[in-house]
Design a protein around this motif. Structure first.
Motif, PDB file in Angstrom:
ATOM      1  N   GLU A  28       0.834  -1.202   0.000  1.00 63.16           N
ATOM      2  CA  GLU A  28       0.000   0.000   0.000  1.00 63.16           C
ATOM      3  C   GLU A  28       0.869   1.252   0.000  1.00 63.16           C
ATOM      4  OE1 GLU A  28      -3.636   2.147   0.068  1.00 63.16           O
ATOM      5  OE2 GLU A  28      -3.261   0.033  -0.303  1.00 63.16           O
ATOM      6  N   PHE A  29       1.867   1.273   0.871  1.00 66.69           N
ATOM      7  CA  PHE A  29       2.758   2.431   0.952  1.00 66.69           C
ATOM      8  C   PHE A  29       3.542   2.606  -0.342  1.00 66.69           C
ATOM      9  CE2 PHE A  29       6.952   4.234   1.648  1.00 66.69           C
ATOM     10  CZ  PHE A  29       6.621   5.461   2.212  1.00 66.69           C
ATOM     11  N   SER A  30       4.131   1.503  -0.835  1.00 68.06           N
ATOM     12  CA  SER A  30       4.979   1.624  -2.020  1.00 68.06           C
ATOM     13  C   SER A  30       4.166   1.956  -3.263  1.00 68.06           C
ATOM     14  CB  SER A  30       5.824   0.368  -2.238  1.00 68.06           C
ATOM     15  OG  SER A  30       5.020  -0.751  -2.460  1.00 68.06           O
ATOM     16  N   PHE A  31       2.903   1.530  -3.328  1.00 72.82           N
ATOM     17  CA  PHE A  31       2.044   1.900  -4.456  1.00 72.82           C
ATOM     18  C   PHE A  31       1.928   3.417  -4.548  1.00 72.82           C
ATOM     19  CE2 PHE A  31      -2.176   3.401  -5.723  1.00 72.82           C
ATOM     20  CZ  PHE A  31      -2.169   3.033  -7.058  1.00 72.82           C
ATOM     21  N   TRP A  32       1.553   4.057  -3.440  1.00 71.15           N
ATOM     22  CA  TRP A  32       1.366   5.513  -3.439  1.00 71.15           C
ATOM     23  C   TRP A  32       2.683   6.229  -3.693  1.00 71.15           C
ATOM     24  CZ3 TRP A  32      -3.249   7.081  -4.320  1.00 71.15           C
ATOM     25  CH2 TRP A  32      -4.328   6.314  -3.887  1.00 71.15           C
ATOM     26  N   ASP A  33       3.754   5.733  -3.092  1.00 75.09           N
ATOM     27  CA  ASP A  33       5.066   6.340  -3.274  1.00 75.09           C
ATOM     28  C   ASP A  33       5.489   6.254  -4.741  1.00 75.09           C
ATOM     29  OD1 ASP A  33       7.277   7.617  -1.958  1.00 75.09           O
ATOM     30  OD2 ASP A  33       8.418   5.760  -2.219  1.00 75.09           O
ATOM     31  N   LYS A  34       5.325   5.092  -5.342  1.00 70.43           N
ATOM     32  CA  LYS A  34       5.707   4.894  -6.741  1.00 70.43           C
ATOM     33  C   LYS A  34       4.803   5.691  -7.670  1.00 70.43           C
ATOM     34  CE  LYS A  34       8.745   2.367  -8.048  1.00 70.43           C
ATOM     35  NZ  LYS A  34      10.138   2.771  -8.272  1.00 70.43           N
ATOM     36  N   LEU A  35       3.507   5.787  -7.349  1.00 69.32           N
ATOM     37  CA  LEU A  35       2.587   6.570  -8.172  1.00 69.32           C
ATOM     38  C   LEU A  35       3.002   8.039  -8.183  1.00 69.32           C
ATOM     39  CD1 LEU A  35       0.037   6.745  -9.900  1.00 69.32           C
ATOM     40  CD2 LEU A  35      -1.287   6.979  -7.768  1.00 69.32           C
ATOM     41  N   VAL A  36       3.310   8.583  -7.017  1.00 68.17           N
ATOM     42  CA  VAL A  36       3.771   9.973  -6.934  1.00 68.17           C
ATOM     43  C   VAL A  36       5.042  10.145  -7.761  1.00 68.17           C
ATOM     44  CG1 VAL A  36       4.771  11.715  -5.388  1.00 68.17           C
ATOM     45  CG2 VAL A  36       2.688  10.497  -4.714  1.00 68.17           C
ATOM     46  N   GLU A  37       5.970   9.209  -7.608  1.00 69.61           N
ATOM     47  CA  GLU A  37       7.246   9.284  -8.331  1.00 69.61           C
ATOM     48  C   GLU A  37       7.025   9.276  -9.845  1.00 69.61           C
ATOM     49  OE1 GLU A  37      10.779   6.134  -8.998  1.00 69.61           O
ATOM     50  OE2 GLU A  37      10.280   6.508  -6.895  1.00 69.61           O
ATOM     51  N   LYS A  38       6.189   8.377 -10.338  1.00 77.28           N
ATOM     52  CA  LYS A  38       5.959   8.273 -11.790  1.00 77.28           C
ATOM     53  C   LYS A  38       5.216   9.491 -12.332  1.00 77.28           C
ATOM     54  CE  LYS A  38       7.921   4.337 -12.514  1.00 77.28           C
ATOM     55  NZ  LYS A  38       9.157   4.267 -13.272  1.00 77.28           N
ATOM     56  N   LEU A  39       4.229   9.984 -11.596  1.00 79.88           N
ATOM     57  CA  LEU A  39       3.508  11.170 -12.041  1.00 79.88           C
ATOM     58  C   LEU A  39       4.422  12.394 -12.044  1.00 79.88           C
ATOM     59  CD1 LEU A  39       0.077  10.607 -10.265  1.00 79.88           C
ATOM     60  CD2 LEU A  39       0.555  10.424 -12.728  1.00 79.88           C
ATOM     61  N   ALA A  40       5.310  12.471 -11.059  1.00 82.51           N
ATOM     62  CA  ALA A  40       6.265  13.579 -11.016  1.00 82.51           C
ATOM     63  C   ALA A  40       7.255  13.480 -12.181  1.00 82.51           C
ATOM     64  CB  ALA A  40       7.012  13.592  -9.681  1.00 82.51           C
TER      65      ALA A  40
END
Length: 146
Positions: free
Chosen positions: A87-99
């Motif tokens: 759950e944590f890494s999903f949101w972290d990775k999503l933010v990273e990819k969108l950025a």
């Protein structure tokens, strides 16, 4: 080859079992073939389960010659640690990819090291996206059809 000996309390051994299980699971969960070095260490650690009184949590599968975690214990570990991590890494990775996407739109494809201006922009973008996702989840994400 030199050998290392550890003296652990039963509680420390149980945490070692959990750590080895979770680490081995992470390494092997995405592979078609098991990483035998990790499996060897896992087997060595689990084979000492009787000394720590973990008969309720570790089982010996004699027909296969291996030790494994009890199904309920394994499920508890996966539910407790892996789901939270996912759950944590999903949101972290999503933010990273969108950025990353926004950085390419703003500065073009990356070439070499980021400038101070780019790093500052990246942090600002990640902060903005992270805050927005915390507020709305994925409900406001959309993809434009071109």
């Amino acid at each position: 080859m030199s050998k290392v000996k550890l003296e652990l309390t039963s509680k420390q051994y149980e945490k070692l079992v959990e750590s080895v299980f979770l680490g081995t699971w992470m390494v092997n969960s995405t592979k078609m073939e098991l990483d035998e070095d990790f499996e060897e260490v896992r087997e060595l650690v689990l084979s000492k389960y009787k000394e720590a009184g973990l008969e309720e949590k570790v089982v010996h599968q004699e027909e296969m010659g291996i030790h494994d975690l009890d199904v309920d214990y394994e499920s508890k570990l996966l539910d407790t640690y892996v789901e939270e991590y996912d759950e944590f890494s999903f949101w972290d990775k999503l933010v990273e990819k969108l950025a990353e996407k926004e950085m390419v739109e703003r500065f073009g494809a990356p070439e070499g090291k980021m400038t101070d201006e780019m790093m500052e922009a990246r942090l600002e973008i990640e902060e903005r996206i992270g805050s927005k996702l915390e507020e709305t989840g994925v409900t406001r994400l959309s993809f434009d059809d071109e």
